[in-house]
Scaffold this motif. Structure first.
Motif, PDB file in Angstrom:
ATOM      1  N   GLU A   1      70.072  71.218  17.584  1.00 51.16           N
ATOM      2  CA  GLU A   1      69.262  71.712  18.701  1.00 51.16           C
ATOM      3  C   GLU A   1      69.736  73.112  19.136  1.00 51.16           C
ATOM      4  O   GLU A   1      68.931  73.998  19.433  1.00 51.16           O
ATOM      5  CB  GLU A   1      69.422  70.718  19.853  1.00 51.16           C
ATOM      6  CG  GLU A   1      68.690  71.091  21.087  1.00 51.16           C
ATOM      7  CD  GLU A   1      68.779  69.974  22.117  1.00 51.16           C
ATOM      8  OE1 GLU A   1      68.401  68.835  21.786  1.00 51.16           O
ATOM      9  OE2 GLU A   1      69.217  70.248  23.236  1.00 51.16           O
ATOM     10  N   THR A   2      71.061  73.302  19.127  1.00 53.58           N
ATOM     11  CA  THR A   2      71.633  74.595  19.513  1.00 53.58           C
ATOM     12  C   THR A   2      71.088  75.737  18.648  1.00 53.58           C
ATOM     13  O   THR A   2      70.649  76.763  19.159  1.00 53.58           O
ATOM     14  CB  THR A   2      73.164  74.544  19.346  1.00 53.58           C
ATOM     15  OG1 THR A   2      73.447  73.877  18.110  1.00 53.58           O
ATOM     16  CG2 THR A   2      73.844  73.830  20.482  1.00 53.58           C
ATOM     17  N   THR A   3      71.103  75.512  17.337  1.00 45.08           N
ATOM     18  CA  THR A   3      70.642  76.586  16.451  1.00 45.08           C
ATOM     19  C   THR A   3      69.118  76.722  16.524  1.00 45.08           C
ATOM     20  O   THR A   3      68.594  77.834  16.498  1.00 45.08           O
ATOM     21  CB  THR A   3      71.097  76.344  14.992  1.00 45.08           C
ATOM     22  OG1 THR A   3      70.836  74.992  14.654  1.00 45.08           O
ATOM     23  CG2 THR A   3      72.558  76.607  14.809  1.00 45.08           C
ATOM     24  N   ALA A   4      68.408  75.577  16.642  1.00 45.73           N
ATOM     25  CA  ALA A   4      66.942  75.641  16.701  1.00 45.73           C
ATOM     26  C   ALA A   4      66.488  76.427  17.940  1.00 45.73           C
ATOM     27  O   ALA A   4      65.619  77.301  17.853  1.00 45.73           O
ATOM     28  CB  ALA A   4      66.353  74.237  16.715  1.00 45.73           C
ATOM     29  N   TYR A   5      67.092  76.130  19.080  1.00 47.26           N
ATOM     30  CA  TYR A   5      66.680  76.837  20.300  1.00 47.26           C
ATOM     31  C   TYR A   5      67.075  78.319  20.250  1.00 47.26           C
ATOM     32  O   TYR A   5      66.323  79.180  20.692  1.00 47.26           O
ATOM     33  CB  TYR A   5      67.284  76.179  21.547  1.00 47.26           C
ATOM     34  CG  TYR A   5      66.552  74.928  21.989  1.00 47.26           C
ATOM     35  CD1 TYR A   5      65.191  74.747  21.754  1.00 47.26           C
ATOM     36  CD2 TYR A   5      67.223  73.916  22.667  1.00 47.26           C
ATOM     37  CE1 TYR A   5      64.524  73.592  22.170  1.00 47.26           C
ATOM     38  CE2 TYR A   5      66.563  72.763  23.095  1.00 47.26           C
ATOM     39  CZ  TYR A   5      65.215  72.608  22.836  1.00 47.26           C
ATOM     40  OH  TYR A   5      64.564  71.480  23.246  1.00 47.26           O
ATOM     41  N   THR A   6      68.262  78.617  19.725  1.00 49.52           N
ATOM     42  CA  THR A   6      68.655  80.037  19.643  1.00 49.52           C
ATOM     43  C   THR A   6      67.650  80.797  18.786  1.00 49.52           C
ATOM     44  O   THR A   6      67.217  81.906  19.136  1.00 49.52           O
ATOM     45  CB  THR A   6      70.078  80.187  19.049  1.00 49.52           C
ATOM     46  OG1 THR A   6      70.972  79.397  19.823  1.00 49.52           O
ATOM     47  CG2 THR A   6      70.543  81.631  19.060  1.00 49.52           C
ATOM     48  N   LEU A   7      67.235  80.186  17.675  1.00 45.92           N
ATOM     49  CA  LEU A   7      66.258  80.851  16.812  1.00 45.92           C
ATOM     50  C   LEU A   7      64.911  80.989  17.511  1.00 45.92           C
ATOM     51  O   LEU A   7      64.230  82.014  17.376  1.00 45.92           O
ATOM     52  CB  LEU A   7      66.109  80.059  15.512  1.00 45.92           C
ATOM     53  CG  LEU A   7      67.281  80.267  14.546  1.00 45.92           C
ATOM     54  CD1 LEU A   7      67.361  79.135  13.534  1.00 45.92           C
ATOM     55  CD2 LEU A   7      67.156  81.613  13.838  1.00 45.92           C
ATOM     56  N   ALA A   8      64.519  79.958  18.270  1.00 49.96           N
ATOM     57  CA  ALA A   8      63.249  80.053  19.004  1.00 49.96           C
ATOM     58  C   ALA A   8      63.310  81.234  19.974  1.00 49.96           C
ATOM     59  O   ALA A   8      62.369  82.033  20.070  1.00 49.96           O
ATOM     60  CB  ALA A   8      62.984  78.751  19.762  1.00 49.96           C
ATOM     61  N   TRP A   9      64.462  81.374  20.657  1.00 54.01           N
ATOM     62  CA  TRP A   9      64.617  82.510  21.580  1.00 54.01           C
ATOM     63  C   TRP A   9      64.597  83.833  20.826  1.00 54.01           C
ATOM     64  O   TRP A   9      64.018  84.820  21.275  1.00 54.01           O
ATOM     65  CB  TRP A   9      65.913  82.383  22.390  1.00 54.01           C
ATOM     66  CG  TRP A   9      65.871  81.326  23.441  1.00 54.01           C
ATOM     67  CD1 TRP A   9      66.672  80.230  23.545  1.00 54.01           C
ATOM     68  CD2 TRP A   9      64.964  81.260  24.560  1.00 54.01           C
ATOM     69  NE1 TRP A   9      66.312  79.485  24.639  1.00 54.01           N
ATOM     70  CE2 TRP A   9      65.277  80.094  25.285  1.00 54.01           C
ATOM     71  CE3 TRP A   9      63.920  82.071  25.007  1.00 54.01           C
ATOM     72  CZ2 TRP A   9      64.592  79.713  26.436  1.00 54.01           C
ATOM     73  CZ3 TRP A   9      63.229  81.700  26.147  1.00 54.01           C
ATOM     74  CH2 TRP A   9      63.567  80.539  26.852  1.00 54.01           C
ATOM     75  N   ALA A  10      65.248  83.865  19.662  1.00 53.14           N
ATOM     76  CA  ALA A  10      65.285  85.112  18.886  1.00 53.14           C
ATOM     77  C   ALA A  10      63.859  85.528  18.519  1.00 53.14           C
ATOM     78  O   ALA A  10      63.468  86.686  18.698  1.00 53.14           O
ATOM     79  CB  ALA A  10      66.146  84.933  17.631  1.00 53.14           C
ATOM     80  N   PHE A  11      63.066  84.570  18.023  1.00 52.64           N
ATOM     81  CA  PHE A  11      61.683  84.907  17.663  1.00 52.64           C
ATOM     82  C   PHE A  11      60.897  85.342  18.904  1.00 52.64           C
ATOM     83  O   PHE A  11      60.063  86.244  18.830  1.00 52.64           O
ATOM     84  CB  PHE A  11      60.993  83.716  16.980  1.00 52.64           C
ATOM     85  CG  PHE A  11      61.335  83.596  15.518  1.00 52.64           C
ATOM     86  CD1 PHE A  11      60.942  84.571  14.608  1.00 52.64           C
ATOM     87  CD2 PHE A  11      62.048  82.505  15.038  1.00 52.64           C
ATOM     88  CE1 PHE A  11      61.255  84.472  13.252  1.00 52.64           C
ATOM     89  CE2 PHE A  11      62.371  82.390  13.685  1.00 52.64           C
ATOM     90  CZ  PHE A  11      61.973  83.379  12.795  1.00 52.64           C
ATOM     91  N   ASP A  12      61.172  84.696  20.033  1.00 50.66           N
ATOM     92  CA  ASP A  12      60.471  85.075  21.266  1.00 50.66           C
ATOM     93  C   ASP A  12      60.752  86.550  21.602  1.00 50.66           C
ATOM     94  O   ASP A  12      59.836  87.318  21.906  1.00 50.66           O
ATOM     95  CB  ASP A  12      60.923  84.157  22.410  1.00 50.66           C
ATOM     96  CG  ASP A  12      60.163  84.432  23.699  1.00 50.66           C
ATOM     97  OD1 ASP A  12      58.914  84.418  23.656  1.00 50.66           O
ATOM     98  OD2 ASP A  12      60.809  84.672  24.738  1.00 50.66           O
ATOM     99  N   PHE A  13      62.012  86.947  21.503  1.00 52.51           N
ATOM    100  CA  PHE A  13      62.344  88.358  21.775  1.00 52.51           C
ATOM    101  C   PHE A  13      61.690  89.281  20.741  1.00 52.51           C
ATOM    102  O   PHE A  13      61.127  90.319  21.080  1.00 52.51           O
ATOM    103  CB  PHE A  13      63.869  88.571  21.761  1.00 52.51           C
ATOM    104  CG  PHE A  13      64.571  88.060  22.987  1.00 52.51           C
ATOM    105  CD1 PHE A  13      64.264  88.562  24.250  1.00 52.51           C
ATOM    106  CD2 PHE A  13      65.549  87.074  22.906  1.00 52.51           C
ATOM    107  CE1 PHE A  13      64.915  88.100  25.391  1.00 52.51           C
ATOM    108  CE2 PHE A  13      66.197  86.606  24.040  1.00 52.51           C
ATOM    109  CZ  PHE A  13      65.884  87.113  25.285  1.00 52.51           C
ATOM    110  N   ILE A  14      61.782  88.879  19.478  1.00 53.55           N
ATOM    111  CA  ILE A  14      61.255  89.747  18.405  1.00 53.55           C
ATOM    112  C   ILE A  14      59.742  89.949  18.588  1.00 53.55           C
ATOM    113  O   ILE A  14      59.218  91.055  18.430  1.00 53.55           O
ATOM    114  CB  ILE A  14      61.565  89.136  17.013  1.00 53.55           C
ATOM    115  CG1 ILE A  14      63.073  89.104  16.777  1.00 53.55           C
ATOM    116  CG2 ILE A  14      60.878  89.922  15.895  1.00 53.55           C
ATOM    117  CD1 ILE A  14      63.511  88.205  15.621  1.00 53.55           C
TER     118      ILE A  14
END
Ligand code: HEM
Length: 452
Positions: free
Chosen positions: A264-277
């Motif tokens: 979940e930690t990595t999935a959410y961090t990636l979701a946030w990264a895509f949100d910023f991108i």
């Protein structure tokens, strides 16, 4: 050092007689912690229901709590609801048991060791994303969950989770929701009382227990030596002091701990990264330039990782603004002191990296997403605890190298093939503080193939 008790003059809502600051904390723990820091400086004392906590914000005090005086603290008591799930697994165990488990598992998480998982990380990502249809609207958070879970179960336990995936997802969803509710509640109904919520929690636990004990039994049925993964380490480990091996329950605790801490930690961090991108074409442009120069369509591997410097910095910047491990706790096991703050045995600490990550003292223009700030080893110029998305000291994240490799590979593989955009009419994505820092309501995107 400024003194602290949360006073009625505070801009934060006045603590209530019964709940203390529970309401403000429950509604938005990030803003709550930030406000405490802004108003009180180095540390603050506040109450949630009947229990008092010290929030610590000064890097030197944090360093004492987590590194130099870490022996004065334990994790017990902070997250009992989660302990039903993870038992004596690494995240919530303490003392000699924790030290022994950590010593045993550490060699399997070194930067060198986890490189062998890079290929599977790329393969899982590609196989679970290559059929995304042109122009389709997708639940990105859900897709990322599936990929990170697949990676974790295949690399660490040689387990193919696809057949039971829906059950597993449902179980984690129930546990996450209910445990968060319980942690934030003023009055907790003990799990033994069969309320509807408690029954749902127990059913979810039963599903996960059944799956994990099944994995253990299947492996015991195999002849030795066939696998070289984390599960075999757990099953073959011998305690040198008394030659004992781990019971199935102990192995189950570690497996479920990794399940919980590791996807979940990595999935959410990636979701946030895509949100910023998606909100920053200038960042996306630099990423695309890096991906085509370094990868040119190839599956990202451990060899590419050192060259994907801007991608790494995008992840570091995401972890600064959205540290998914946004809060942790410690309890003093003896009288001790942090800076000038005297603590008594039994006193509890609440620790969050967020207020430091958002402090202009360490990060200029902290509200702006700027991956470039991580260039030239910027973090090394800061005090040790000004930036700590993976914690610090003997209880720091054992999976940090695994997580960084996985997130960079996944981001580069999806990003080099697809252009993601927020689905039409998508509301701004705001954080929701569950067990980890989730995008509230998830992120829906439309996907298009990126032209070469
Ligand atoms: C973005 C990804 C991740 C973040 C931000 C993260 C963050 C953290 C943090 C802050 C801690 C320390 C908590 C404390 O001090 O109380 C921690 C501990 C831990 N993490 Fe992670 N984590 C991530 C990914 C992973 C992965 C991929 C794994 C496993 C494969 C993992 C396994 C663990 C374990 C087992 C601990 C407990 C270590 C101990 O107490 O000895 N984490 N993590």
């Amino acid at each position: 050092m400024p003194q602290t008790e949360l006073t009625p003059e505070s801009a934060l809502p006045k603590p209530s007689l019964l709940g203390g600051s529970l309401k403000a904390f429950r509604e938005d723990p990030l803003t709550f912690m930030n406000e405490l820091h802004r108003q009180y400086g180095d540390y603050a004392r506040f109450r949630l229901g009947p229990k008092s906590f010290y929030a610590i914000f000064h890097p030197d005090m944090l360093k004492e709590a987590m590194v130099t005086k870490s022996d004065d603290f334990c994790k017990a008591g902070a997250f009992d609801e989660i302990k039903r799930l993870t038992g004596e697994g690494l995240v919530l165990s303490d003392g000699k048991h924790h030290d022994r488990q950590r010593r045993m598992l550490q060699p399997k998480f070194t930067r060198g060791h986890i490189q062998r998982y890079a290929e599977q990380m790329g393969i899982s990502t590609r196989s679970l994303s290559e059929n995304w249809a042109e122009g389709q609207e997708r639940d990105l958070t859900h897709d990322l969950f599936r990929i990170t879970f697949d990676i974790m179960t295949r690399t660490l336990f040689s387990y193919d989770s696809t057949t039971r995936l829906e059950q597993i997802e449902q179980a984690f969803d129930s546990i996450n929701r209910i445990a968060t509710d319980k942690i934030r509640a003023l009055i907790r109904v003990p799990l033994l009382i069969p309320t509807q919520q408690n029954r749902e929690y127990s059913a979810a636990l039963q599903t996960l227990n059944e799956i994990v004990y099944g994995i253990i039994q299947d492996r015991r049925a195999m002849k030795g030596g066939e696998r070289q993964d984390l599960l075999s380490v757990l099953m073959e480990a011998v305690d040198e002091s008394d030659q004992s091996v781990m019971s199935d329950k102990q192995i189950r605790d570690e497996v479920l701990t990794m399940f919980l801490a590791g996807h979940e930690t990595t999935a959410y961090t990636l979701a946030w990264a895509f949100d910023f991108i998606m909100r920053r074409p200038d960042v996306e442009e630099k990423l695309v330039e890096e991906w085509s120069r370094v990868l040119n369509g190839a599956l990202p591997t451990a060899e590419h990782y050192p060259e994907l410097v801007y991608t790494q910095n995008v992840v570091w910047e995401t972890l600064r603004m959205r540290p998914v491990g946004y809060i942790t706790g410690r309890t003093a096991i003896r009288d001790t002191r942090l800076g000038s703050l005297e603590l008594r045995r039994g006193d509890s600490l609440m620790i969050s990296p967020y207020p430091l990550h958002m402090s202009p003292r360490y990060f200029a223009d902290p509200e702006t997403f700027r991956p470039e700030r991580f260039e030239n080893d910027y973090v090394r110029t800061l005090p040790l605890m000004a930036y700590f998305p993976f914690g610090a000291g003997p209880r720091s994240c054992i999976g940090n190298h695994f997580a960084m490799l996985e997130m960079v590979i996944l981001l580069a593989e999806i990003g080099q093939h697809y252009v993601l955009r927020h689905a039409p009419g998508h509301p701004p994505v705001v954080p929701e503080a569950l067990l980890t820092l989730a995008p509230r309501g998830g992120i829906r995107v439309t996907v298009k193939r990126r032209s070469s």
